[in-house]
Motif scaffolding. Structure first.
Motif, PDB file in Angstrom:
ATOM      1  N   VAL A  41      34.626 -37.112  52.681  1.00 19.28           N
ATOM      2  CA  VAL A  41      34.728 -35.660  52.526  1.00 19.28           C
ATOM      3  C   VAL A  41      36.187 -35.221  52.382  1.00 19.28           C
ATOM      4  CG1 VAL A  41      32.627 -35.357  53.891  1.00 19.28           C
ATOM      5  CG2 VAL A  41      34.866 -35.212  55.018  1.00 19.28           C
ATOM      6  N   TRP A  42      36.379 -33.933  52.130  1.00 16.01           N
ATOM      7  CA  TRP A  42      37.711 -33.342  52.123  1.00 16.01           C
ATOM      8  C   TRP A  42      38.178 -33.115  53.564  1.00 16.01           C
ATOM      9  CZ3 TRP A  42      40.864 -32.738  48.075  1.00 16.01           C
ATOM     10  CH2 TRP A  42      40.320 -32.750  46.782  1.00 16.01           C
ATOM     11  N   SER A 163      41.258 -36.135  50.174  1.00 17.39           N
ATOM     12  CA  SER A 163      40.050 -36.933  50.376  1.00 17.39           C
ATOM     13  C   SER A 163      40.354 -38.384  50.032  1.00 17.39           C
ATOM     14  CB  SER A 163      38.900 -36.420  49.514  1.00 17.39           C
ATOM     15  OG  SER A 163      37.756 -37.245  49.716  1.00 17.39           O
ATOM     16  N   TYR A 174      32.779 -28.157  48.259  1.00 20.00           N
ATOM     17  CA  TYR A 174      32.589 -28.627  49.628  1.00 20.00           C
ATOM     18  C   TYR A 174      32.657 -27.463  50.624  1.00 20.00           C
ATOM     19  CZ  TYR A 174      33.207 -31.296  53.941  1.00 20.00           C
ATOM     20  OH  TYR A 174      33.058 -31.800  55.206  1.00 20.00           O
ATOM     21  N   ASN A 244      26.945 -27.772  54.045  1.00 20.01           N
ATOM     22  CA  ASN A 244      27.858 -28.880  54.354  1.00 20.01           C
ATOM     23  C   ASN A 244      28.362 -28.865  55.797  1.00 20.01           C
ATOM     24  OD1 ASN A 244      27.679 -29.992  51.732  1.00 20.01           O
ATOM     25  ND2 ASN A 244      29.198 -28.517  50.994  1.00 20.01           N
TER      26      ASN A 244
END
Lengths: 409, 169
Positions: A41-42, A163, A174, A244
């Motif tokens: 993920v970021w 990321s 995201y 998310n």
């Protein structure tokens, strides 16, 4: 336990949701989290004001991977794996600095691996391999070598997001609308950092995020009981969940002078009431928290199932005068500095949880069951997080090991 | 050679040193109000450090006498661990100016925490850990009652404080 608990379903809307304590302590689950979440993920890395000048750099570790963020000669921020492609050595070793300062093994304006003096420019390109022709003949040229570049974006108050997943989608996908509640405060004008410190706590990273995702623990904080819980609007604060795993907490008017020695805020952010207070909790381990005059951003680096590093940043407006910034610093430190009223208590809280749920301890049920129409003592923030966790890990938070007979009690 | 002034100057320097050490004993004993009695009404207290991470000086705590009194009075209302802090101090330099009634001193300190319930009291109580190190930069005003602190800057070398503290250092 005699209360109504449904064993197999984490949150079906009727029973009292709980998680199995092993999600906070199991080494195998921790490794899955690193691979399936933290490397996918970021993540919030640093703030752009930590690297204000071209060729400034900042190093960190994300999911065990050494990272360097460099502001290029074109002023653009880029993220690279901070590992030499030659023999795997760490390249930049200090937490921050400027490439304009030469290293003993290399030239100024370059990132130099001290081991064999391979040098890279601010774009990650290899610009020098000592005695390359003699050693590699035509089999390897510096033009074929570069540092691994990682997805990197600057957004949401000037934070640098990175990321480890080179196939990750855009940050905007995201995050979605999770920052809408804080958009004006964060993005009307540039912010700058005035505070940084870190803590390593013998506890699981999710327990810190849980703390940031529920306000029922305000009973632990006299400061919050006096200035908030006993004030109008506190119990109307609303949680809002977003895709998310992110969620936000709506604002209220904090009455700071209800605590002896504290004062109502004088400064604020664009669009923010002086004594307002709102939060954005981001999956899997970051929180933006604005209390009137200061923005606190927590970022976590999980170090093991029972060990987490938490970095705390404090920010104000870039245009602040020195006196204004000093006021924001005082406001911030009253509650959020390492000697502040609240942070010490919060960290003691998750330290105790780390003792109660240490690796190898008997699996037990940890309740996530408060429902109060998504208001401030509702634990919807935690439940929302664990639904996303379940989706990504592929294990139920309350029954993470269905293949075994051992269940949390 | 001024054979008269030198012993007086040395005596004042010794008094400054003694005041710093006495302040540490009072802080170690958590006699915070008695510690404040060593301070002038315009005393200012700061905990500062420099962050190589963000390349900025930082102030982590800042209070005047009224703020310190308020903080001390509120301590019983706050949760904390019950470890005791012990300060080991060496006064490196005292520069006094009797004519102006002022002095300043630089001391190095190490602050240890002897744990009671910080993590798991069954296991950890009685263990002493280094909490932080740094320097005291003190300024004094000297009158007929002796020296009083007018400023203390606790400059920390240690920047990772983990769970932190509610107590003055």
């Amino acid at each position: 336990m005699t209360m109504l608990i449904e064993r197999m379903s984490y949150d079906n809307g009727e029973a009292i949701p709980y998680v199995d304590s092993r999600i906070y302590s199991d080494r195998g689950i921790f490794e899955e989290e690193v691979e399936k979440i933290w490397k996918k993920v970021w993540l919030v890395a640093v703030h752009e004001s930590e690297l204000p000048e071209p060729l400034d750099f900042r190093t960190m570790t994300l999911a065990r991977e050494p990272i360097v963020i460099v502001r290029g000669s074109d002023s653009k921020l880029r993220a690279f794996l901070n590992v030499c492609p030659h023999r795997g050595n760490l390249i930049l070793r200090q937490p921050s600095g400027s490439l304009t300062v030469g290293e003993p093994s290399g030239n100024a304006n370059h990132m130099t691996c001290m081991f064999h003096a391979w040098q890279f420019d601010c774009f990650g390109r290899c610009v020098d391999i000592p005695r390359a022709k003699a050693g590699y003949q035509d089999r390897l040229r510096k033009e074929d070598i570069a540092l691994k570049q990682l997805p990197c974006e600057v957004a949401h108050g000037g934070f640098v997001w990175v990321s480890l997943n080179t196939k990750v989608g855009p940050l905007s996908e995201y995050i979605g609308p999770a920052f809408d509640i804080m958009r004006e405060e964060l993005d009307t004008e540039p912010l700058t950092i005035f505070h940084y410190h870190k803590a390593i706590i013998p506890s699981n990273y999710k327990l810190w995020h849980d703390t940031n995702s529920e306000f029922y623990h305000d009973y632990m904080h006299y400061f919050n009981r006096a200035t908030s819980m006993q004030q109008k609007g506190y119990f109307e604060r609303q949680y809002t969940a977003f895709p998310n795993g992110h969620c936000t907490v709506g604002s209220m008017e904090v009455k700071y002078d209800a605590y002896q020695g504290a004062q109502d805020r004088v400064l604020s952010f664009p669009g923010m009431p002086r004594n307002g207070w709102k939060m954005v909790d981001l999956f899997p381990g970051a929180t933006y928290n604005i209390r009137g005059s200061s923005l606190r951003v927590d970022t976590m680096t999980p170090l093991g199932p029972d060990r987490v590093m938490i970095e705390f940043r404090g920010l104000g407006l870039k245009r602040d005068t020195p006196d204004e910034q000093a006021q924001r610093v005082r406001d911030h430190n009253t509650i959020w500095g390492p000697f502040g009223r609240n942070l010490h208590e919060d960290l003691l809280g998750i330290t105790g949880q780390g003792v109660g749920m240490q690796p190898g301890s008997t699996p037990r049920r940890i309740l996530h069951g408060r429902r109060e129409n998504n208001t401030i003592h509702d634990e919807i923030g935690m439940r929302h997080f664990y639904k996303e966790w379940e989706r990504r890990i592929g294990r139920s938070p309350n029954d993470p090991f269905p293949e075994t007979q051992t269940a949390a009690e | 050679m001024n054979v008269v002034a030198k012993p007086e100057l040395k005596s004042l320097d010794d008094t400054i040193r003694e005041t710093i050490y006495r302040a540490c004993l009072l802080l170690d004993d958590e006699k915070f109000m008695e510690w404040l009695a060593l301070c002038a009404p315009d005393f200012s207290y700061r905990i500062t450090t420099y962050s190589p991470e963000i390349r900025r000086p930082m102030t982590w705590y800042e209070q005047d006498v009224a703020g310190l009194k308020g903080m001390i009075e509120m301590l019983p209302k706050h949760n904390t661990d019950h470890g005791r802090l012990t300060r080991h101090v060496t006064v490196y330099a005292v520069d006094s100016d009797p004519a102006r009634g002022e002095a300043k001193a630089t001391s190095s300190f190490a602050c240890y925490r002897t744990m009671l319930d910080g993590i798991n009291s069954h296991i950890d109580s009685g263990e002493t850990q280094l909490f932080l190190i740094g320097k005291y930069y003190d300024r004094f005003r000297i009158d007929e009652h002796g020296p009083h602190f007018i400023e203390r800057n606790v400059f920390l070398d240690t920047r990772r404080l983990d769970k932190g503290s509610h107590y003055p250092i």
